[in-house]
Design a protein around this motif. Structure first.
Motif, PDB file in Angstrom:
ATOM      1  N   ARG A   1      43.694 -18.155  56.802  1.00  0.00           N
ATOM      2  CA  ARG A   1      43.397 -17.515  58.614  1.00  0.00           C
ATOM      3  C   ARG A   1      45.057 -17.703  59.375  1.00  0.00           C
ATOM      4  O   ARG A   1      45.077 -19.196  59.829  1.00  0.00           O
ATOM      5  N   ILE A   2      45.903 -16.726  58.943  1.00  0.00           N
ATOM      6  CA  ILE A   2      47.321 -17.965  59.692  1.00  0.00           C
ATOM      7  C   ILE A   2      48.163 -16.440  60.854  1.00  0.00           C
ATOM      8  O   ILE A   2      48.030 -14.940  60.179  1.00  0.00           O
ATOM      9  N   GLY A   3      47.778 -16.737  61.551  1.00  0.00           N
ATOM     10  CA  GLY A   3      48.693 -15.563  63.013  1.00  0.00           C
ATOM     11  C   GLY A   3      47.024 -14.711  62.993  1.00  0.00           C
ATOM     12  O   GLY A   3      46.497 -14.816  63.236  1.00  0.00           O
ATOM     13  N   PHE A   4      47.703 -13.293  62.759  1.00  0.00           N
ATOM     14  CA  PHE A   4      46.754 -12.013  62.815  1.00  0.00           C
ATOM     15  C   PHE A   4      46.689 -11.911  61.414  1.00  0.00           C
ATOM     16  O   PHE A   4      45.987 -11.204  61.252  1.00  0.00           O
ATOM     17  N   PHE A   5      46.577 -13.039  60.312  1.00  0.00           N
ATOM     18  CA  PHE A   5      46.205 -12.396  58.880  1.00  0.00           C
ATOM     19  C   PHE A   5      45.280 -13.216  58.064  1.00  0.00           C
ATOM     20  O   PHE A   5      44.675 -14.372  59.063  1.00  0.00           O
ATOM     21  N   GLY A   6      44.943 -13.125  57.967  1.00  0.00           N
ATOM     22  CA  GLY A   6      43.542 -13.404  56.934  1.00  0.00           C
ATOM     23  C   GLY A   6      43.707 -12.460  55.491  1.00  0.00           C
ATOM     24  O   GLY A   6      43.356 -11.827  55.572  1.00  0.00           O
ATOM     25  N   LEU A   7      43.274 -13.648  53.903  1.00  0.00           N
ATOM     26  CA  LEU A   7      42.974 -13.392  53.161  1.00  0.00           C
ATOM     27  C   LEU A   7      41.210 -14.140  52.915  1.00  0.00           C
ATOM     28  O   LEU A   7      41.993 -15.579  52.468  1.00  0.00           O
ATOM     29  N   ASN A   8      40.777 -13.367  51.908  1.00  0.00           N
ATOM     30  CA  ASN A   8      39.472 -14.161  51.842  1.00  0.00           C
ATOM     31  C   ASN A   8      39.336 -13.839  50.414  1.00  0.00           C
ATOM     32  O   ASN A   8      39.034 -13.450  49.993  1.00  0.00           O
ATOM     33  N   LEU A   9      39.176 -15.257  50.220  1.00  0.00           N
ATOM     34  CA  LEU A   9      39.404 -15.398  48.451  1.00  0.00           C
ATOM     35  C   LEU A   9      38.252 -16.297  48.071  1.00  0.00           C
ATOM     36  O   LEU A   9      37.437 -16.803  47.178  1.00  0.00           O
ATOM     37  N   ALA A  10      36.799 -16.898  49.497  1.00  0.00           N
ATOM     38  CA  ALA A  10      35.823 -17.179  49.259  1.00  0.00           C
ATOM     39  C   ALA A  10      34.726 -15.515  48.097  1.00  0.00           C
ATOM     40  O   ALA A  10      33.804 -16.799  48.019  1.00  0.00           O
ATOM     41  N   ALA A  11      34.711 -14.986  49.105  1.00  0.00           N
ATOM     42  CA  ALA A  11      33.743 -14.172  49.376  1.00  0.00           C
ATOM     43  C   ALA A  11      33.388 -13.429  47.402  1.00  0.00           C
ATOM     44  O   ALA A  11      34.185 -12.641  47.040  1.00  0.00           O
ATOM     45  N   ASP A  12      32.571 -13.061  46.992  1.00  0.00           N
ATOM     46  CA  ASP A  12      31.783 -12.727  45.984  1.00  0.00           C
ATOM     47  C   ASP A  12      31.691 -11.121  46.002  1.00  0.00           C
ATOM     48  O   ASP A  12      32.373 -10.519  44.670  1.00  0.00           O
ATOM     49  N   ASP A  13      31.860 -10.936  46.547  1.00  0.00           N
ATOM     50  CA  ASP A  13      31.211  -9.481  46.779  1.00  0.00           C
ATOM     51  C   ASP A  13      32.045  -8.171  47.494  1.00  0.00           C
ATOM     52  O   ASP A  13      31.969  -7.265  47.739  1.00  0.00           O
ATOM     53  N   VAL A  14      33.490  -8.979  47.878  1.00  0.00           N
ATOM     54  CA  VAL A  14      34.923  -8.233  48.524  1.00  0.00           C
ATOM     55  C   VAL A  14      35.665  -8.326  47.001  1.00  0.00           C
ATOM     56  O   VAL A  14      35.939  -8.758  46.019  1.00  0.00           O
ATOM     57  N   SER A  15      36.442  -7.296  46.436  1.00  0.00           N
ATOM     58  CA  SER A  15      37.985  -7.770  45.968  1.00  0.00           C
ATOM     59  C   SER A  15      38.939  -6.451  46.247  1.00  0.00           C
ATOM     60  O   SER A  15      39.140  -5.397  47.109  1.00  0.00           O
ATOM     61  N   GLY A  16      39.756  -7.033  45.806  1.00  0.00           N
ATOM     62  CA  GLY A  16      41.235  -6.326  45.699  1.00  0.00           C
ATOM     63  C   GLY A  16      41.995  -6.712  47.428  1.00  0.00           C
ATOM     64  O   GLY A  16      41.806  -6.858  48.357  1.00  0.00           O
ATOM     65  N   ASP A  17      42.906  -5.026  47.969  1.00  0.00           N
ATOM     66  CA  ASP A  17      42.361  -5.267  49.219  1.00  0.00           C
ATOM     67  C   ASP A  17      41.730  -5.060  49.612  1.00  0.00           C
ATOM     68  O   ASP A  17      42.062  -5.357  50.947  1.00  0.00           O
ATOM     69  N   ASP A  18      40.249  -5.598  49.585  1.00  0.00           N
ATOM     70  CA  ASP A  18      39.286  -5.783  51.051  1.00  0.00           C
ATOM     71  C   ASP A  18      39.331  -7.365  50.852  1.00  0.00           C
ATOM     72  O   ASP A  18      38.894  -7.391  52.056  1.00  0.00           O
ATOM     73  N   ARG A  19      39.744  -7.606  50.376  1.00  0.00           N
ATOM     74  CA  ARG A  19      40.133  -9.311  50.733  1.00  0.00           C
ATOM     75  C   ARG A  19      41.012  -9.180  51.400  1.00  0.00           C
ATOM     76  O   ARG A  19      41.038 -10.452  52.159  1.00  0.00           O
ATOM     77  N   LEU A  20      41.642  -8.388  51.846  1.00  0.00           N
ATOM     78  CA  LEU A  20      43.404  -9.264  53.489  1.00  0.00           C
ATOM     79  C   LEU A  20      42.436  -8.371  54.930  1.00  0.00           C
ATOM     80  O   LEU A  20      41.741  -7.074  55.316  1.00  0.00           O
ATOM     81  N   GLU A  21      42.744  -8.449  55.740  1.00  0.00           N
ATOM     82  CA  GLU A  21      42.260  -9.306  56.704  1.00  0.00           C
ATOM     83  C   GLU A  21      43.229  -9.227  57.784  1.00  0.00           C
ATOM     84  O   GLU A  21      43.806  -9.744  57.737  1.00  0.00           O
ATOM     85  N   ILE A  22      43.152  -8.338  59.114  1.00  0.00           N
ATOM     86  CA  ILE A  22      44.061  -8.138  60.040  1.00  0.00           C
ATOM     87  C   ILE A  22      43.099  -8.344  61.597  1.00  0.00           C
ATOM     88  O   ILE A  22      41.865  -7.678  61.958  1.00  0.00           O
ATOM     89  N   TYR A  23      43.709  -9.592  61.953  1.00  0.00           N
ATOM     90  CA  TYR A  23      42.438  -9.616  63.410  1.00  0.00           C
ATOM     91  C   TYR A  23      43.173  -9.106  64.308  1.00  0.00           C
ATOM     92  O   TYR A  23      44.923  -9.249  64.265  1.00  0.00           O
ATOM     93  N   ASN A  24      42.674  -9.359  65.799  1.00  0.00           N
ATOM     94  CA  ASN A  24      43.332  -9.358  66.819  1.00  0.00           C
ATOM     95  C   ASN A  24      44.048  -9.957  67.482  1.00  0.00           C
ATOM     96  O   ASN A  24      44.732  -9.708  69.743  1.00  0.00           O
ATOM     97  N   ASN A  25      43.650 -11.017  67.565  1.00  0.00           N
ATOM     98  CA  ASN A  25      44.206 -12.686  68.062  1.00  0.00           C
ATOM     99  C   ASN A  25      45.102 -13.783  67.081  1.00  0.00           C
ATOM    100  O   ASN A  25      44.468 -13.627  66.042  1.00  0.00           O
ATOM    101  N   PHE A  26      45.852 -14.164  67.734  1.00  0.00           N
ATOM    102  CA  PHE A  26      47.134 -14.960  66.870  1.00  0.00           C
ATOM    103  C   PHE A  26      46.179 -15.920  66.555  1.00  0.00           C
ATOM    104  O   PHE A  26      45.452 -16.837  67.695  1.00  0.00           O
TER     105      PHE A  26
END
Length: 439
Positions: free
Chosen positions: A64-89
Motif C-alpha cells: 500500500r503506497i499512497g492511493f495504490f494497493g497491490l494484494n499479493l497475499a490473498a488466495d481467493d483473488v487473481s489478476g487485476d482483482d489484486r489491484l486496489e485504489i483507495y480514496n485516502n493517501f
C-alpha cells in the motif's frame, strides 16, 4: 454538498476504471509470480534461523503506497482483482520495503534471457503507482496534506541520526561527515533507499536540492555495487570492457547488476517527472516510453563510467566522448531496459531540458561529469548572438526551434531568447530562471 460528493465519487470511479485498464497488461502474470515463490519459499522457523543468507522474506504481502494497493497475499483473488485504489493517501516505511522486495523478486525469477521483459513489466507497474499518486489529488488542501506526510517520513529516514533509539543507517547518505561514526552504513539496501527517495523527494525538496541529492545516490550506489562486483570477480577490472554504452551494459547484465541499474534509471525518471509535474503543472507522461523520452537521467552513464574507471585504477586513460553524451545514455538504457528512449525530433529539446541536466555532457571532464549543481554561472542572456544564431546553435544541440520558442515552464513567449551558456539550450524565460535561482 451532496451533489459535490456524488460527483467526486463518480470521478474517482472513472479514474479507478482507467487505471485498472492501464495496468491490465502489466499484471496478468502475477499469478505465475506467486506460484513460483510458493514452490521455493519456506516459512518454517528452522529455515529462518539458519542465517545462511539464502532465505528470502515473505513475498506474499499487501503493498500500500499512497492511493495504490497491490494484494499479493490473498488466495481467493487473481489478476487485476489484486489491484486496489483507495480514496485516502497513506505512506509508511514498511510498504516501501515490500515494493522494493517485490521488484527484485519479480525481475530475478526465471531465465535471465527474459529479464528485459520482466524489468519492463514491473517498471510499468511502478509507473502506474506514480501516476495514481501524482494525478488523483487536485485540491490544494489535499496536496498540502500529502506533502506534509511525505516530509515527515523523509525527515525521519534521511535526517534523523537515530530512529527509536537505534542508529539510522540512512542518515549517512546525505550526511557523509558522520559516516565514520555509523558502522551500519554497509547494511543500507540501495533499492529500498531509491524507493524512499523517489516517492518522497519530489514532495519535499526544491529543484536544486532534488537533483543534487539524486546525483549523490547515483554516484554512491553505483560505486558501491561496482566495488562489490569487482571484489567478487563478477566484473572485469579491465577498462577496455567499458568503453562503449553497449559493452558497459552487457558487463552489468553478466554481473546481474542490470536489475539495480534498471531501477536507478526508472525511479530517477519517475521521480523527476513527479517533481516537474508538481512544480510546473506540466502534463504527466502517458506511458513509460514517453517518461523515458522526457526524463531520462543522462548523468547516470557518465557518473557510472567515472566510478568504474576509478575503481579499475586507470583514471589517466582517455575517456570516450560517447560515454558523456545524450546518445550514449539512450543506447545504454536500450541495452539495460530493452526500451528505446529516443524521443521524436519535435520532442528532443523538451526531453533534454526536463531531465534536470543543465551542464555540458559533451565535455568528458571529471568536473563536468560529477558536479550536479545548477549554479548562477550556468544561466545567462547571450546578448551578442542574433535571434537566428541562437536558434541555429540551440537547435544543433537539441534546443528549441523557431517554431517552439516558448518557455517550457510557464509556456510564455521567449522574448529575451534566454539560453544556458554551458549547453546552449534555449527554452526558459528570464522570469522563470530568476524564480528558480531565488528558490
Amino acid at each position: 454538498m451532496a451533489l459535490q460528493c456524488d460527483f467526486k465519487v463518480l470521478l474517482f470511479s472513472v479514474f479507478f476504471l482507467f487505471c485498472q485498464q492501464g495496468m491490465a497488461n502489466d499484471t496478468y502474470d502475477l499469478e505465475e509470480f506467486r506460484q513460483y515463490y510458493k514452490k521455493i519459499w519456506d516459512p518454517s522457523p528452522k529455515r529462518r534461523q539458519k542465517g545462511s543468507g539464502d532465505s528470502i522474506m515473505n513475498p506474499f504481502k499487501i503493498i500500500r503506497i499512497g492511493f495504490f494497493g497491490l494484494n499479493l497475499a490473498a488466495d481467493d483473488v487473481s489478476g487485476d482483482d489484486r489491484l486496489e485504489i483507495y480514496n485516502n493517501f497513506l505512506l509508511d516505511e514498511q510498504n516501501f520495503e515490500y515494493l522494493s522486495n517485490f521488484y527484485f523478486y519479480y525481475v530475478n525469477i526465471g531465465s535471465p534471457q527474459y529479464r528485459h521483459a520482466r524489468i519492463q513489466k514491473i517498471l510499468r507497474l511502478i509507473f502506474r503507482i506514480f501516476t495514481m499518486n501524482v494525478t488523483m489529488e487536485n485540491s490544494p488542501a489535499g496536496k498540502q496534506k500529502i506533502n506534509a506526510m511525505a516530509r515527515s517520513l523523509f525527515d525521519k529516514l534521511f535526517f534523523s541520526p537515530a530512529i527509536d533509539a537505534e542508529i539510522n543507517p540512512y542518515y549517512t547518505i546525505f550526511n557523509s561527515h558522520s559516516e565514520k561514526n555509523l558502522p551500519d552504513y554497509a547494511t543500507v539496501h540501495n533499492g529500498l533507499v531509491l524507493m524512499f527517495f523517489a516517492f518522497l523527494g519530489p514532495h519535499v525538496l526544491s529543484t536544486n536540492a532534488f537533483y543534487d541529492h539524486f546525483s549523490v545516490l547515483l554516484n554512491r550506489f553505483t560505486r558501491k555495487s561496482y566495488h562489490e562486483a569487482l571484489s567478487n570477480s563478477l566484473l572485469s577490472g579491465n577498462t577496455s570492457d567499458y568503453q562503449s554504452p553497449k559493452r558497459f551494459a552487457n558487463r552489468l547484465k553478466e554481473a546481474n547488476l542490470d536489475t539495480e541499474t534498471a531501477l536507478l534509471i526508472g525511479l530517477h525518471a519517475m521521480a523527476s517527472a513527479s517533481h516537474h509535474h508538481m512544480a510546473t503543472g506540466m502534463a504527466w507522461p502517458e506511458t513509460l516510453e514517453e517518461l523515458l523520452q522526457r526524463f531520462l537521467p543522462y548523468e547516470l552513464l557518465c557518473s557510472s563510467y567515472e566510478n568504474m574507471n576509478s575503481l579499475c585504477q586507470r583514471e589517466s586513460r582517455s575517456r570516450p566522448e560517447v560515454m558523456f553524451s545524450y546518445e550514449g545514455m539512450r543506447d545504454f538504457t536500450y541495452n539495460i531496459l530493452g526500451i528505446d528512449p529516443t524521443p521524436p525530433a519535435e520532442l528532443d529539446e523538451e526531453a533534454c531540458s526536463q531531465s534536470g541536466v543543465y551542464r555540458n555532457l559533451s565535455d568528458p571532464s571529471p568536473q563536468n561529469s560529477s558536479s550536479p549543481r545548477d549554479t548562477a554561472s550556468d544561466w545567462s542572456l547571450d546578448s551578442e548572438d542574433s535571434d537566428e544564431e541562437i536558434a541555429q546553435k540551440s537547435g544543433a544541440v537539441g534546443g528549441a526551434t523557431r517554431e517552439s520558442q516558448e518557455c517550457l515552464i510557464c509556456s510564455g513567449p521567449l522574448e529575451d531568447k534566454t539560453i544556458f551558456i554551458s549547453c546552449r539550450h534555449l527554452g526558459y524565460c528570464e522570469v522563470c530562471i530568476e524564480n528558480i535561482l531565488k528558490e
